[in-house]
Each structure stands twice: as structure tokens, then as C-alpha cells.
Design a protein around this motif. Structure first.
Motif, mmCIF file in Angstrom:
data_model
loop_
_atom_site.group_PDB
_atom_site.id
_atom_site.type_symbol
_atom_site.label_atom_id
_atom_site.label_comp_id
_atom_site.label_asym_id
_atom_site.label_seq_id
_atom_site.Cartn_x
_atom_site.Cartn_y
_atom_site.Cartn_z
ATOM 1 N N PRO A 135 0.808 -1.229 0.000
ATOM 2 C CA PRO A 135 0.000 0.000 0.000
ATOM 3 C C PRO A 135 0.834 1.269 0.000
ATOM 4 O O PRO A 135 0.395 2.299 -0.516
ATOM 5 N N TYR A 136 2.044 1.216 0.565
ATOM 6 C CA TYR A 136 2.891 2.411 0.576
ATOM 7 C C TYR A 136 3.334 2.778 -0.839
ATOM 8 O O TYR A 136 3.348 3.953 -1.220
ATOM 9 N N ILE A 137 3.693 1.770 -1.624
ATOM 10 C CA ILE A 137 4.084 2.030 -3.006
ATOM 11 C C ILE A 137 2.873 2.461 -3.825
ATOM 12 O O ILE A 137 2.931 3.437 -4.584
ATOM 13 N N PHE A 138 1.763 1.735 -3.667
ATOM 14 C CA PHE A 138 0.572 2.056 -4.456
ATOM 15 C C PHE A 138 0.136 3.500 -4.241
ATOM 16 O O PHE A 138 -0.072 4.257 -5.202
ATOM 17 N N TYR A 139 -0.003 3.902 -2.979
ATOM 18 C CA TYR A 139 -0.517 5.246 -2.711
ATOM 19 C C TYR A 139 0.517 6.331 -3.003
ATOM 20 O O TYR A 139 0.150 7.462 -3.338
ATOM 21 N N SER A 140 1.795 6.009 -2.896
ATOM 22 C CA SER A 140 2.819 6.979 -3.288
ATOM 23 C C SER A 140 2.763 7.233 -4.790
ATOM 24 O O SER A 140 2.792 8.385 -5.245
ATOM 25 N N LEU A 141 2.681 6.158 -5.562
ATOM 26 C CA LEU A 141 2.611 6.307 -7.017
ATOM 27 C C LEU A 141 1.310 6.983 -7.444
ATOM 28 O O LEU A 141 1.294 7.784 -8.388
ATOM 29 N N ARG A 142 0.235 6.682 -6.750
ATOM 30 C CA ARG A 142 -1.034 7.344 -7.058
ATOM 31 C C ARG A 142 -0.919 8.851 -6.830
ATOM 32 O O ARG A 142 -1.370 9.652 -7.664
ATOM 33 N N PHE A 143 -0.324 9.221 -5.711
ATOM 34 C CA PHE A 143 -0.137 10.645 -5.423
ATOM 35 C C PHE A 143 0.736 11.303 -6.492
ATOM 36 O O PHE A 143 0.408 12.381 -7.003
ATOM 37 N N LEU A 144 1.838 10.660 -6.841
ATOM 38 C CA LEU A 144 2.735 11.221 -7.851
ATOM 39 C C LEU A 144 2.038 11.335 -9.206
ATOM 40 O O LEU A 144 2.242 12.311 -9.941
ATOM 41 N N ALA A 145 1.202 10.354 -9.531
ATOM 42 C CA ALA A 145 0.456 10.395 -10.791
ATOM 43 C C ALA A 145 -0.507 11.575 -10.809
ATOM 44 O O ALA A 145 -0.632 12.282 -11.823
ATOM 45 N N GLU A 146 -1.182 11.798 -9.710
ATOM 46 C CA GLU A 146 -2.128 12.917 -9.645
ATOM 47 C C GLU A 146 -1.410 14.259 -9.802
ATOM 48 O O GLU A 146 -1.930 15.176 -10.454
ATOM 49 N N GLU A 147 -0.227 14.362 -9.234
ATOM 50 C CA GLU A 147 0.527 15.608 -9.372
ATOM 51 C C GLU A 147 1.015 15.796 -10.812
ATOM 52 O O GLU A 147 1.009 16.915 -11.333
ATOM 53 N N LYS A 148 1.435 14.709 -11.456
ATOM 54 C CA LYS A 148 1.839 14.801 -12.864
ATOM 55 C C LYS A 148 0.661 15.236 -13.731
ATOM 56 O O LYS A 148 0.809 16.044 -14.654
ATOM 57 N N HIS A 149 -0.514 14.713 -13.425
ATOM 58 C CA HIS A 149 -1.702 15.076 -14.195
ATOM 59 C C HIS A 149 -2.015 16.562 -14.034
ATOM 60 O O HIS A 149 -2.387 17.242 -15.001
ATOM 61 N N LYS A 150 -1.849 17.084 -12.825
ATOM 62 C CA LYS A 150 -2.081 18.510 -12.587
ATOM 63 C C LYS A 150 -1.109 19.371 -13.393
ATOM 64 O O LYS A 150 -1.433 20.495 -13.774
ATOM 65 N N GLU A 151 0.088 18.828 -13.638
ATOM 66 C CA GLU A 151 1.097 19.553 -14.415
ATOM 67 C C GLU A 151 0.861 19.426 -15.918
ATOM 68 O O GLU A 151 1.600 19.998 -16.715
ATOM 69 N N GLY A 152 -0.154 18.655 -16.297
ATOM 70 C CA GLY A 152 -0.424 18.437 -17.710
ATOM 71 C C GLY A 152 0.381 17.309 -18.317
ATOM 72 O O GLY A 152 0.361 17.114 -19.539
ATOM 73 N N LYS A 153 1.077 16.545 -17.485
ATOM 74 C CA LYS A 153 1.901 15.433 -17.965
ATOM 75 C C LYS A 153 1.109 14.131 -17.819
ATOM 76 O O LYS A 153 1.451 13.246 -17.031
ATOM 77 N N THR A 154 0.045 14.034 -18.617
ATOM 78 C CA THR A 154 -0.909 12.943 -18.448
ATOM 79 C C THR A 154 -0.315 11.591 -18.821
ATOM 80 O O THR A 154 -0.625 10.574 -18.186
ATOM 81 N N ALA A 155 0.524 11.554 -19.837
ATOM 82 C CA ALA A 155 1.139 10.277 -20.229
ATOM 83 C C ALA A 155 1.993 9.723 -19.092
ATOM 84 O O ALA A 155 1.956 8.519 -18.794
ATOM 85 N N GLU A 156 2.770 10.600 -18.441
ATOM 86 C CA GLU A 156 3.577 10.160 -17.299
ATOM 87 C C GLU A 156 2.682 9.693 -16.154
ATOM 88 O O GLU A 156 2.991 8.715 -15.467
ATOM 89 N N ALA A 157 1.582 10.411 -15.957
ATOM 90 C CA ALA A 157 0.642 10.033 -14.900
ATOM 91 C C ALA A 157 0.082 8.638 -15.147
ATOM 92 O O ALA A 157 -0.009 7.819 -14.224
ATOM 93 N N CYS A 158 -0.266 8.353 -16.390
ATOM 94 C CA CYS A 158 -0.805 7.030 -16.723
ATOM 95 C C CYS A 158 0.237 5.940 -16.486
ATOM 96 O O CYS A 158 -0.086 4.845 -16.008
ATOM 97 N N GLY A 159 1.489 6.246 -16.820
ATOM 98 C CA GLY A 159 2.554 5.278 -16.574
ATOM 99 C C GLY A 159 2.722 4.972 -15.099
ATOM 100 O O GLY A 159 2.928 3.815 -14.702
ATOM 101 N N LEU A 160 2.619 5.999 -14.274
ATOM 102 C CA LEU A 160 2.733 5.810 -12.826
ATOM 103 C C LEU A 160 1.562 4.991 -12.284
ATOM 104 O O LEU A 160 1.739 4.134 -11.406
ATOM 105 N N LEU A 161 0.371 5.228 -12.810
ATOM 106 C CA LEU A 161 -0.795 4.463 -12.353
ATOM 107 C C LEU A 161 -0.698 3.006 -12.789
ATOM 108 O O LEU A 161 -1.077 2.098 -12.041
ATOM 109 N N ALA A 162 -0.192 2.783 -13.989
ATOM 110 C CA ALA A 162 -0.011 1.405 -14.450
ATOM 111 C C ALA A 162 0.943 0.658 -13.518
ATOM 112 O O ALA A 162 0.712 -0.507 -13.164
ATOM 113 N N GLU A 163 2.009 1.341 -13.108
ATOM 114 C CA GLU A 163 2.946 0.722 -12.169
ATOM 115 C C GLU A 163 2.303 0.545 -10.800
ATOM 116 O O GLU A 163 2.493 -0.484 -10.136
ATOM 117 N N ALA A 164 1.522 1.532 -10.366
ATOM 118 C CA ALA A 164 0.901 1.471 -9.040
ATOM 119 C C ALA A 164 0.053 0.222 -8.876
ATOM 120 O O ALA A 164 0.091 -0.443 -7.830
#
Length: 239
Positions: free
Chosen positions: A178-207
Motif C-alpha cells: 500500500p505504501y508504493i501504491f498510494y505513493s505512485l497514485r499521489f505522484l500520478a495525480e501531481e503529474k496530471h495537474k502539471e499536464g503530464k498525463t502520459a507520465e501520470a498514466c505510466g505511474l498508475l499502471a505501475e501502481a
């Protein structure tokens, strides 16, 4: 904290045992049992009686030490009840005051118990507490620290997991963290806010490699991965 008298307690119990989501009276009848007060406080918060919730939970979080050896086969342990109580107090304080330091005091206490308690919880409390901590940091002007903490958590947990294994081996939980999952989820959400949606999707896939998935969940993951448009894919991860 002024002690809750019998009349006040009866009002709280009535709210918890009636209405749309009634709790069995046996779960919440004993005012002198802090576990009953923990349930009452969290139910009050769930039904949006914020004042009552804080009143009841305040009798717990500053005066109780949960027994970390308690891990019943059925139902939640003392540590989990206590962690969830700390979580709700932190949430109330944050929403009422927007005081990050005050909320983090309770989240950090909850996180310390999560790391110390050697058994699995019945809820997602471990990851949820960590995720809420990252969110409070970010929303209180410490986004860089939140991102750094999330990245450091992913790295350290990949090296050595602090996620308790089930007493009875279960392949479903072999890779769960859960620590990795929620860390990656948080990082993905921040990437999405920056407009880096492809990176966000990659982080969620890993999460989701670290999340317990049912057969239906695995199908949803595959469907999200196969969605070519990144904006549509990002939405597809919300299942």
C-alpha cells in the motif's frame, strides 16, 4: 477533555444505531470501553456530525495506548481502531482549520503505528494514512516535500517492504504494497495537474502492480492499459 455524561452518550448512540446506516447497539453501548467510543466517533463523522465526532474521538486519541499485540481473527484490532480514529481527527482538524502541522501530528502518529504493527489490517488504513499525509503536505504549501517523500517511499519499499504478509499465504497479496501504491497514485495525480498525463498514466499502471486485484480488477487494468488516448486512459484508471 470534559468527560461525556450518560445523557450526552445516549444521544450519540441513538444517532449511530438509527438512521440510514444503523450500527448494532452491542457495538456502541459501553461508554467506558474506548473501542466503543472509537466506533461511535467514526460513525458520527461518517454521518456528518463533525462536532459530536470530534467530541468523542478526543476522549481517545490523547488518552489511549492501543495494545499492539491485539490481532483477533475476526474484526478489527485495537491498533486499527486507533489509527482510524487518528485519521478522522486529522481530517476534521484539516477541514476546519487548514492547519497542516496540526493535522500532521495525528497522521504522523497513525503512520508510526502502521509501521510498528506487525499484522495486516482489515482496511486500507496503512496506505490511506500515508496518502492523506502526502495530500496535507501538498495542500499546506509543502508540495516539494510531499513529492520527495513519495519518491523516497517507493524506492525504500522496493528495497525492503514493510507490508505485513498474511498469516495464511495468499498469492493475491504476494506483491501488494500500500505504501508504493498510494505513493505512485499521489505522484500520478501531481503529474496530471502539471499536464503530464502520459507520465501520470505510466505511474498508475505501475501502481496497480502493487494493489490486490480481483479478476474484474485485472480486466479493468488491462482495459485502461489498452486505451490509447492518454486523457481517456487517465480517466479509465479511476475504477
Amino acid at each position: 477533555m470534559k468527560e461525556i455524561d450518560d445523557r450526552e452518550w445516549k444521544i450519540y448512540v441513538t444517532k449511530c444505531t438509527t438512521g440510514e446506516w444503523p450500527v448494532p447497539p452491542s457495538f456502541v453501548s459501553d461508554k467506558n470501553n474506548w473501542l466503543c467510543r472509537a466506533i461511535v466517533g467514526r460513525v458520527l463523522y461518517f454521518i456528518k456530525d463533525v462536532e459530536g465526532a470530534l467530541r468523542v474521538l478526543s476522549t481517545i486519541v490523547n488518552d489511549v495506548e492501543p495494545n499492539l499485540e491485539d490481532h483477533p481473527d475476526q474484526g478489527m484490532c485495537e491498533a486499527e481502531h486507533f489509527v482510524l480514529s487518528l485519521r478522522d481527527v486529522a481530517d476534521i482538524i484539516w477541514k476546519l482549520t487548514q492547519n497542516g502541522d496540526a493535522a500532521l501530528q495525528y497522521l504522523d502518529r497513525a503512520f508510526a503505528i502502521c509501521r510498528k504493527f506487525p499484522y495486516r489490517f482489515h482496511t486500507e488504513a496503512r496506505g490511506d494514512i500515508w496518502y492523506r499525509r502526502l495530500q496535507v503536505l501538498a495542500k499546506s504549501g509543502r508540495l516539494e516535500q510531499a513529492v520527495a517523500d513519495a519518491e523516497a517511499m517507493v524506492k525504500s519499499e522496493k528495497q525492503e517492504s514493510h507490508t505485513p504478509k498474511p498469516i495464511i499465504p495468499d498469492p493475491l497479496y504476494d506483491a501488494v504494497n500500500p505504501y508504493i501504491f498510494y505513493s505512485l497514485r499521489f505522484l500520478a495525480e501531481e503529474k496530471h495537474k502539471e499536464g503530464k498525463t502520459a507520465e501520470a498514466c505510466g505511474l498508475l499502471a505501475e501502481a496497480y502492480e502493487y494493489f490486490p486485484l480481483s479478476e474484474a480488477g485485472r480486466r479493468d487494468v488491462q482495459k485502461a492499459k489498452e486505451t490509447e488516448d492518454v486523457d481517456a486512459q487517465y480517466k479509465a484508471w479511476a475504477f
